[in-house]
Design a protein around this motif. Structure first.
Motif, PDB file in Angstrom:
ATOM      1  N   LEU A  74      31.649  23.305  46.548  1.00  0.00           N
ATOM      2  CA  LEU A  74      30.733  23.409  47.687  1.00  0.00           C
ATOM      3  C   LEU A  74      30.821  24.824  48.267  1.00  0.00           C
ATOM      4  O   LEU A  74      29.805  25.457  48.523  1.00  0.00           O
ATOM      5  N   ARG A  75      32.034  25.311  48.423  1.00  0.00           N
ATOM      6  CA  ARG A  75      32.240  26.655  48.982  1.00  0.00           C
ATOM      7  C   ARG A  75      31.623  27.736  48.087  1.00  0.00           C
ATOM      8  O   ARG A  75      31.022  28.682  48.581  1.00  0.00           O
ATOM      9  N   PHE A  76      31.770  27.595  46.772  1.00  0.00           N
ATOM     10  CA  PHE A  76      31.165  28.564  45.849  1.00  0.00           C
ATOM     11  C   PHE A  76      29.655  28.628  46.053  1.00  0.00           C
ATOM     12  O   PHE A  76      29.070  29.700  46.073  1.00  0.00           O
ATOM     13  N   HIS A  77      29.029  27.467  46.176  1.00  0.00           N
ATOM     14  CA  HIS A  77      27.583  27.439  46.352  1.00  0.00           C
ATOM     15  C   HIS A  77      27.190  28.004  47.710  1.00  0.00           C
ATOM     16  O   HIS A  77      26.222  28.740  47.830  1.00  0.00           O
ATOM     17  N   GLU A  78      27.951  27.636  48.715  1.00  0.00           N
ATOM     18  CA  GLU A  78      27.648  28.077  50.073  1.00  0.00           C
ATOM     19  C   GLU A  78      27.734  29.601  50.194  1.00  0.00           C
ATOM     20  O   GLU A  78      26.832  30.245  50.696  1.00  0.00           O
ATOM     21  N   CYS A  79      28.816  30.193  49.691  1.00  0.00           N
ATOM     22  CA  CYS A  79      28.986  31.642  49.836  1.00  0.00           C
ATOM     23  C   CYS A  79      28.253  32.410  48.738  1.00  0.00           C
ATOM     24  O   CYS A  79      27.814  33.529  48.968  1.00  0.00           O
TER      25      CYS A  79
END
Length: 140
Positions: A113-118
């Motif tokens: 999720l963090r990879f996609h978000e940032c």
């Protein structure tokens, strides 16, 4: 040309989440839970297009009925869209998942999720590298 990014092994371990039986409206929880479980079964058999259909149905019902499982089914949809290399759509699903996570650590601590978000929002600093399969606009 950029060097290939080494994928963090632990992102491969992120899997769809089963809905708890104690949350949600008794009238609609069963249908959402069944769609989610069918999506998980398809995901686990690597039938990601079929999984996407089930998770989209679960997400649609959860939105319609304001079910507390919306965060979980949206997270599962995001994982599936990632597997299908539909990363822009995965971002949308993951953002809904985060918004409706209701304290779920599997969602809130998800590296994927963090990879996609940032990865798709330059204003969010990214401490970790995105998975190798993830194409980020402008990275070519």
């Amino acid at each position: 040309i950029l060097a290939p990014v080494v994928i963090q092994a632990n992102t491969q371990l992120e899997t769809p989440i089963v809905l708890p039986k104690t949350e949600g409206s008794k009238n609609f929880d069963f249908e959402i839970s069944m769609a989610n479980q069918n999506g998980i079964n398809q995901y686990n058999s690597k039938s990601f297009n079929e999984a996407r259909m089930f998770f989209k149905k679960a997400q649609s019902l959860a939105k319609q009925f304001r079910d507390p499982g919306l965060g979980i089914v949206s997270f599962n949809l995001g994982l599936t869209l990632h597997k299908l290399n539909l990363h822009e759509n995965a971002v949308k699903a993951f953002l809904i998942a985060k918004k409706y996570a209701r304290g779920n650590d599997s969602i809130l601590n998800s590296k994927l999720l963090r990879f996609h978000e940032c990865g798709f929002n330059p204003s969010i600093p990214c401490e970790e590298k995105p998975p190798a399969k993830m194409h980020i606009e402008g990275s070519d």
